[in-house]
Design a protein around this motif. Structure first.
Motif, PDB file in Angstrom:
ATOM      1  N   ALA A   1       1.155 206.664  83.815  1.00 43.87           N
ATOM      2  CA  ALA A   1       0.840 207.381  85.046  1.00 43.87           C
ATOM      3  C   ALA A   1      -0.145 206.320  85.809  1.00 43.87           C
ATOM      4  O   ALA A   1      -0.920 205.676  85.406  1.00 43.87           O
ATOM      5  N   TRP A   2      -0.286 206.553  87.123  1.00 45.61           N
ATOM      6  CA  TRP A   2      -1.008 206.037  88.040  1.00 45.61           C
ATOM      7  C   TRP A   2      -2.391 206.551  88.550  1.00 45.61           C
ATOM      8  O   TRP A   2      -2.399 207.535  88.632  1.00 45.61           O
ATOM      9  N   TYR A   3      -3.323 205.952  88.715  1.00 42.28           N
ATOM     10  CA  TYR A   3      -4.674 206.269  89.097  1.00 42.28           C
ATOM     11  C   TYR A   3      -5.331 205.515  90.435  1.00 42.28           C
ATOM     12  O   TYR A   3      -4.886 204.159  90.239  1.00 42.28           O
ATOM     13  N   GLY A   4      -6.117 206.277  91.108  1.00 44.90           N
ATOM     14  CA  GLY A   4      -6.642 205.302  91.981  1.00 44.90           C
ATOM     15  C   GLY A   4      -8.250 205.667  92.109  1.00 44.90           C
ATOM     16  O   GLY A   4      -8.574 206.710  92.046  1.00 44.90           O
ATOM     17  N   VAL A   5      -9.084 204.567  92.071  1.00 43.59           N
ATOM     18  CA  VAL A   5     -10.519 204.845  92.189  1.00 43.59           C
ATOM     19  C   VAL A   5     -10.908 204.440  93.749  1.00 43.59           C
ATOM     20  O   VAL A   5     -10.351 203.507  94.363  1.00 43.59           O
ATOM     21  N   PHE A   6     -11.979 204.951  94.253  1.00 37.24           N
ATOM     22  CA  PHE A   6     -12.225 204.941  95.715  1.00 37.24           C
ATOM     23  C   PHE A   6     -13.335 205.267  95.886  1.00 37.24           C
ATOM     24  O   PHE A   6     -14.382 206.128  94.831  1.00 37.24           O
ATOM     25  N   LEU A   7     -14.254 204.923  96.921  1.00 37.67           N
ATOM     26  CA  LEU A   7     -15.512 205.408  97.412  1.00 37.67           C
ATOM     27  C   LEU A   7     -15.311 206.574  98.247  1.00 37.67           C
ATOM     28  O   LEU A   7     -14.541 206.908  99.135  1.00 37.67           O
ATOM     29  N   ALA A   8     -16.442 207.489  98.166  1.00 35.90           N
ATOM     30  CA  ALA A   8     -16.612 208.717  99.016  1.00 35.90           C
ATOM     31  C   ALA A   8     -18.285 209.076  98.965  1.00 35.90           C
ATOM     32  O   ALA A   8     -19.051 208.539  97.782  1.00 35.90           O
ATOM     33  N   VAL A   9     -18.596 209.935  99.772  1.00 35.72           N
ATOM     34  CA  VAL A   9     -20.148 210.565  99.815  1.00 35.72           C
ATOM     35  C   VAL A   9     -19.884 212.086  99.623  1.00 35.72           C
ATOM     36  O   VAL A   9     -19.123 212.610  99.920  1.00 35.72           O
ATOM     37  N   ARG A  10     -21.173 212.477  99.112  1.00 36.46           N
ATOM     38  CA  ARG A  10     -21.258 213.799  99.200  1.00 36.46           C
ATOM     39  C   ARG A  10     -22.878 214.195  99.914  1.00 36.46           C
ATOM     40  O   ARG A  10     -23.814 214.110  99.096  1.00 36.46           O
ATOM     41  N   PRO A  11     -22.688 214.560 101.204  1.00 32.05           N
ATOM     42  CA  PRO A  11     -23.957 214.812 101.949  1.00 32.05           C
ATOM     43  C   PRO A  11     -24.471 215.972 101.416  1.00 32.05           C
ATOM     44  O   PRO A  11     -24.018 216.923 100.730  1.00 32.05           O
ATOM     45  N   ASN A  12     -25.819 216.005 101.723  1.00 30.02           N
ATOM     46  CA  ASN A  12     -26.553 217.175 101.427  1.00 30.02           C
ATOM     47  C   ASN A  12     -26.488 218.358 102.440  1.00 30.02           C
ATOM     48  O   ASN A  12     -25.749 218.420 103.199  1.00 30.02           O
ATOM     49  N   GLU A  13     -27.431 219.308 102.273  1.00 25.47           N
ATOM     50  CA  GLU A  13     -27.357 220.698 103.375  1.00 25.47           C
ATOM     51  C   GLU A  13     -27.590 220.126 104.638  1.00 25.47           C
ATOM     52  O   GLU A  13     -27.210 220.883 105.657  1.00 25.47           O
ATOM     53  N   ALA A  14     -28.507 219.103 104.957  1.00 19.73           N
ATOM     54  CA  ALA A  14     -28.729 218.658 106.092  1.00 19.73           C
ATOM     55  C   ALA A  14     -27.645 217.556 106.576  1.00 19.73           C
ATOM     56  O   ALA A  14     -27.800 217.026 107.893  1.00 19.73           O
ATOM     57  N   LYS A  15     -26.562 217.711 106.068  1.00 17.47           N
ATOM     58  CA  LYS A  15     -25.476 216.575 106.240  1.00 17.47           C
ATOM     59  C   LYS A  15     -25.804 215.166 106.186  1.00 17.47           C
ATOM     60  O   LYS A  15     -25.405 214.485 106.965  1.00 17.47           O
ATOM     61  N   ARG A  16     -26.778 214.855 105.545  1.00 17.49           N
ATOM     62  CA  ARG A  16     -26.963 213.532 105.265  1.00 17.49           C
ATOM     63  C   ARG A  16     -26.777 212.970 103.787  1.00 17.49           C
ATOM     64  O   ARG A  16     -26.645 213.644 102.869  1.00 17.49           O
ATOM     65  N   VAL A  17     -26.620 211.347 103.811  1.00 15.92           N
ATOM     66  CA  VAL A  17     -26.207 211.018 102.735  1.00 15.92           C
ATOM     67  C   VAL A  17     -27.477 210.257 102.083  1.00 15.92           C
ATOM     68  O   VAL A  17     -27.615 209.070 102.424  1.00 15.92           O
ATOM     69  N   ASN A  18     -27.740 210.717 100.825  1.00 17.87           N
ATOM     70  CA  ASN A  18     -29.040 210.128 100.066  1.00 17.87           C
ATOM     71  C   ASN A  18     -28.316 209.488  98.748  1.00 17.87           C
ATOM     72  O   ASN A  18     -29.297 208.682  98.631  1.00 17.87           O
ATOM     73  N   THR A  19     -27.323 209.934  98.242  1.00 12.48           N
ATOM     74  CA  THR A  19     -27.020 209.272  96.945  1.00 12.48           C
ATOM     75  C   THR A  19     -25.916 208.273  97.124  1.00 12.48           C
ATOM     76  O   THR A  19     -25.481 207.767  96.333  1.00 12.48           O
ATOM     77  N   GLY A  20     -25.744 207.962  98.422  1.00 16.99           N
ATOM     78  CA  GLY A  20     -24.912 206.764  98.612  1.00 16.99           C
ATOM     79  C   GLY A  20     -23.415 206.974  98.317  1.00 16.99           C
ATOM     80  O   GLY A  20     -22.859 208.015  98.255  1.00 16.99           O
ATOM     81  N   ARG A  21     -22.566 205.901  98.413  1.00 24.02           N
ATOM     82  CA  ARG A  21     -21.159 205.882  98.151  1.00 24.02           C
ATOM     83  C   ARG A  21     -20.997 205.780  96.675  1.00 24.02           C
ATOM     84  O   ARG A  21     -21.251 204.888  95.952  1.00 24.02           O
ATOM     85  N   GLU A  22     -20.183 206.569  96.340  1.00 23.96           N
ATOM     86  CA  GLU A  22     -20.145 206.798  94.965  1.00 23.96           C
ATOM     87  C   GLU A  22     -18.554 206.679  94.398  1.00 23.96           C
ATOM     88  O   GLU A  22     -17.676 206.487  95.145  1.00 23.96           O
ATOM     89  N   THR A  23     -18.371 206.367  93.125  1.00 22.53           N
ATOM     90  CA  THR A  23     -17.034 206.112  92.631  1.00 22.53           C
ATOM     91  C   THR A  23     -16.180 207.412  92.389  1.00 22.53           C
ATOM     92  O   THR A  23     -16.696 207.933  91.317  1.00 22.53           O
ATOM     93  N   PHE A  24     -15.273 207.605  93.057  1.00 25.46           N
ATOM     94  CA  PHE A  24     -14.320 208.826  92.637  1.00 25.46           C
ATOM     95  C   PHE A  24     -13.060 208.404  92.091  1.00 25.46           C
ATOM     96  O   PHE A  24     -12.608 206.938  92.155  1.00 25.46           O
ATOM     97  N   ILE A  25     -12.269 209.173  91.474  1.00 24.71           N
ATOM     98  CA  ILE A  25     -10.949 208.836  90.866  1.00 24.71           C
ATOM     99  C   ILE A  25     -10.018 209.968  91.152  1.00 24.71           C
ATOM    100  O   ILE A  25     -10.514 211.210  91.383  1.00 24.71           O
ATOM    101  N   LEU A  26      -8.626 209.719  91.506  1.00 21.84           N
ATOM    102  CA  LEU A  26      -7.646 210.624  91.523  1.00 21.84           C
ATOM    103  C   LEU A  26      -6.452 210.061  91.073  1.00 21.84           C
ATOM    104  O   LEU A  26      -6.173 208.840  90.876  1.00 21.84           O
ATOM    105  N   PRO A  27      -5.466 210.993  90.299  1.00 25.99           N
ATOM    106  CA  PRO A  27      -4.210 210.666  89.861  1.00 25.99           C
ATOM    107  C   PRO A  27      -3.312 210.312  91.174  1.00 25.99           C
ATOM    108  O   PRO A  27      -3.625 210.941  92.055  1.00 25.99           O
TER     109      PRO A  27
END
Length: 578
Positions: A326-352
C-alpha cells in the motif's frame, strides 16, 4: 502575513554571506563548580491538552495525524526493506535535520539528526528561518547508500549532499557542495542505476513572465563524483500545471517510477494558504511531462475556513510504498488556533495513497482532513508507549540530569555541547555574551510547541550578579519575535521580568521585585492565542506575572518565516531587558 516561500527564499539566497569568526567573548565563561551565577535548570515538563484529541479518541485501528506535531516541516521519506526513514527541515536549529525511523509508518523513533557537526552545519550568523531547507532523503539500492540532499541558506554553501551506509549509526559525511542554483533539490535513482537531480529554479534569464514564476530543472547526476553532469540540465516544468493561469512557486519536486512510467510530484501555490500538491507523468525521464486531469491531488485551500478543527496549507509531499504494497504520502500542513494564527508551525501529516489507477490519489486529501488515519493492516499503534515518538495529548518530562540530552532538545546556530554541562542536579547553561535577540549562537535549549493548549514548567537555581545577567524561560518564534520570563538584577535587588520582543523592539510587560532565594520555578500556560507566564519561589504556589498576553508574535502569520513556536530555557550575560 506569511510571505510565499519562494519570494522569501530568494531574498535570503541573495544575502548569502561568508561565515565570520567569533570573538572569544561569545563563548562561555570559565566553568566553575557550584558557581551560583551559572544557572542550573532541572525538572522540565511539557503537557499538551488539545480538544481535538480529547473529543476524538482513537480506535484500535487508528493513529493520529500529524505524526510529528510542532515544527517538523517539509517531510521526506525513503525505504530500505522494512525500514522507513523520514527527515524534516530544521533551518537554523542545531543539530539539524531530525531523522526518524519506523518499521510500519505508525510507530516512530528519533534516531538523532543528520547534521550534528559544525563541519556540516554553518548557521552561526543566520536568522532562524535561514539554514536548512527542504531536505530529501533517498536510498540508492545500486550502491547501498543513503543520501540526504538539501539547500543550506548560510555561509555560501547553497545546495549540498551528505551520505551514509546506515542512518541508524548516525555517521553522515561532511557536505559535498553541488554546482547548481535554486532550492529544494531531490535525487532519483533509475532502474538502470542512472542518477538524476531535480530542483526548483528561476526561469532562464529574461523569460520570467510574472512574480512567482518558477521552473523545475532536471540534471544527470554522477554518483561516483557526487556532482551534477555539466550541460545536462533541462527545464521539465515551466510554471506549473496550467501555465496560462500563471501558477506560482512550483517547488519541492520528487520523481517516482511505476509500471515503466515516470511521475513527477511537486508543491504549487506557495507554502501558505494556497499550498497544494500536483502530479505529472511522462514516458521518458526527460519529459515531456503531462499534468493529471485532476490536479491538485492534495490541498485544503478550497475548503470553508470556519470548519471545525481546520487543517490548512497542506502540500510539500513525498510518497513511499508502505507495508503490504500500500502507498502512503507524508506532507506538511498547519493547525491554526482559534484566532486563526499558526503557532505550532508546519507539521508532518500522513495519508494513505490510492495508486490502483494511473495516478496516485491522496485518500481524503481534497476533503477536510480528519485527526486520525487507519493503521496499515497488521500494525499495532504503540506511539505513546516507551521509546516511540508520542502524538495526540501527552506529557514530556525531562529531569535534565541524564547523561545525554533527549533528541528533542535543540539549540540555535551552534552546538549544545559548547554551553551546557549536565550534572546530577540539573543542566547548567553556561551564559554567552549574546542576547536572545541577536543572530548569534545563544545559550538556550528549545523544545517545540506541539499543541494549541499546553503547560510547561522548569526549575531554576540561580543568582544573577548584575543587570547584564538573566536566566529563565522563553517562548520564541524568532530572534525578532519572542517572550522572555527571567530573573535578573536591578542595582542590588532581584527582579522577575517578562519582556515582549516584537520586530526587534523589546518592552517590559511586567516586573516584580523578589526576595533572593537562589531558586525559582517558572511556568507558561497557553490556551490557544492566550499565554500566561508565572513563577513560584517555593516551587508550588505560582504567581502570575502580569495578565495573559497575546500569542500573536509567536505565530507565523505575524512573525513570518518558516518555523513554529519554541519553548526554551535560556541564560545570558548580555541581557538587553532593562
Amino acid at each position: 502575513m506569511l510571505k510565499r516561500k519562494g519570494k522569501a527564499v530568494l531574498g535570503i539566497v541573495a544575502a548569502l554571506a561568508t561565515l565570520t569568526a567569533f570573538s572569544t567573548k561569545e563563548y562561555p565563561k570559565k566553568w566553575a563548580k557550584d558557581d551560583p551565577s551559572e544557572p542550573i535548570f532541572s525538572n522540565f515538563t511539557y503537557t499538551g491538552e488539545d480538544a481535538v484529541y480529547r473529543d476524538n479518541p482513537l480506535k484500535r485501528s487508528e493513529f493520529y495525524s500529524p505524526i510529528l506535531q510542532g515544527c517538523y516541516p517539509d517531510p521526506s521519506i525513503t525505504r530500505k526493506g522494512d525500514d522507513y526513514y523520514l527527515v524534516n527541515s530544521s533551518f537554523a536549529m542545531f543539530p539539524g535535520v531530525p531523522i526518524f525511523h519506523s518499521k510500519d509508518l505508525v510507530n516512530w523513533t528519533q534516531l538523532g539528526h543528520v547534521l550534528d557537526r559544525e563541519s556540516q552545519l554553518k548557521v552561526q550568523t543566520t536568522g532562524i528561518s535561514a539554514g536548512i531547507y527542504a531536505p530529501d532523503i533517498v536510498y540508492n539500492p545500486h550502491n547501498d547508500m543513503f543520501y540526504m540532499i538539501t539547500t543550506q541558506i548560510a555561509s555560501g554553501i547553497g545546495n549540498m549532499v551528505v551520505k551514509t551506509k546506515d542512518p541508524k549509526e548516525g555517521k553522515w559525511s561532511d557536505p559535498i557542495k553541488l554546482d547548481f542554483d535554486g532550492i529544494d533539490p531531490s535525487l532519483f535513482f533509475d532502474d538502470n542505476g542512472k542518477a538524476y537531480v531535480l530542483h526548483n529554479d528561476a526561469p532562464d534569464k529574461g523569460r520570467q513572465r510574472y512574480e512567482g514564476h518558477r521552473v523545475i530543472k532536471l540534471w544527470e547526476y554522477d554518483s561516483q563524483t557526487d556532482q551534477v553532469v555539466k550541460g545536462t540540465d533541462r527545464i521539465i516544468i515551466d510554471g506549473g500545471v496550467d501555465p496560462a493561469k500563471n501558477p506560482i512557486w512550483i517547488e519541492g519536486p520528487h520523481l517516482y517510477k511505476k509500471a515503466g512510467k515516470y511521475y513527477l510530484m511537486c508543491a504549487e501555490g506557495g507554502t501558505g494558504s494556497d499550498h497544494s500538491e500536483v502530479i505529472f507523468s511522462s514516458d521518458h525521464i526527460t519529459g515531456p511531462y503531462t499534468p493529471a486531469a485532476k490536479n491538485p491531488i492534495l490541498s485544503q485551500r478550497h475548503l470553508a475556513k470556519n470548519r471545525p478543527n481546520p487543517v490548512e496549507w497542506a502540500g510539500h509531499a513525498d510518497l513511499v510504498e508502505g507495508p503490504n504494497g500500500a502507498w502512503y504520502g507524508v506532507f506538511l500542513a498547519v493547525r491554526p488556533n482559534e484566532a486563526k494564527r499558526v503557532n505550532t508551525g508546519r507539521e508532518t501529516f500522513i495519508l494513505p495513497v490510492d495508486w490502483s489507477g494511473e495516478w496516485p490519489v491522496f485518500e481524503g486529501g481534497m476533503e477536510a482532513l480528519k485527526p486520525s488515519v487507519k493503521v496499515p493492516a497488521g500494525v499495532e499503534n504503540r506511539t505513546n508507549t516507551e521509546g516511540y515518538f508520542p502524538n495526540g495529548n501527552f506529557t514530556f518530562s525531562d529531569p535534565l540530569t541524564a547523561g545525554k540530552l533527549d533528541h528533542r532538545w535543540v539549540a540555535l546556530r551552534g552546538p549544545r555541547e559548547k554551553f551546557l554541562q549536565i550534572t546530577s542536579t540539573g543542566t547548567i547553561l553556561k551564559p554567552y555574551a549574546a542576547d536572545i535577540s541577536e543572530q548569534k549562537p545563544i545559550s538556550a535549549l528549545f523544545y517545540r510547541q506541539q499543541h494549541k493548549n499546553f503547560e510547561s514548567t522548569v526549575s531554576l537555581a540561580y543568582v544573577p550578579a548584575s543587570e547584564s545577567d538573566l536566566a529563565g524561560i522563553t517562548c520564541l518564534q524568532s530572534e525578532k519575535y519572542h517572550y522572555v520570563l527571567g530573573i535578573t538584577k536591578r542595582g542590588t535587588e532581584d527582579y522577575i521580568v517578562l519582556a515582549r520582543n516584537e520586530n526587534g523592539s523589546s518592552r517590559i510587560v511586567a516586573k516584580e521585585k523578589i526576595k533572593p532565594t537562589g531558586k525559582v520555578k517558572f511556568r507558561v500556560k497557553a490556551v490557544g492565542d492566550s499565554y500566561q507566564f508565572a513563577y513560584a519561589l517555593d516551587g508550588h504556589n505560582f504567581r502570575n506575572v502580569g495578565t495573559t498576553v497575546s500569542g500573536d508574535i509567536l505565530s507565523t502569520d505575524l512573525a513570518g518565516g518558516f518555523t513554529g513556536a519554541l519553548i526554551g530555557i535560556y541564560s545570558t550575560i548580555a541581557n538587553k531587558i532593562r
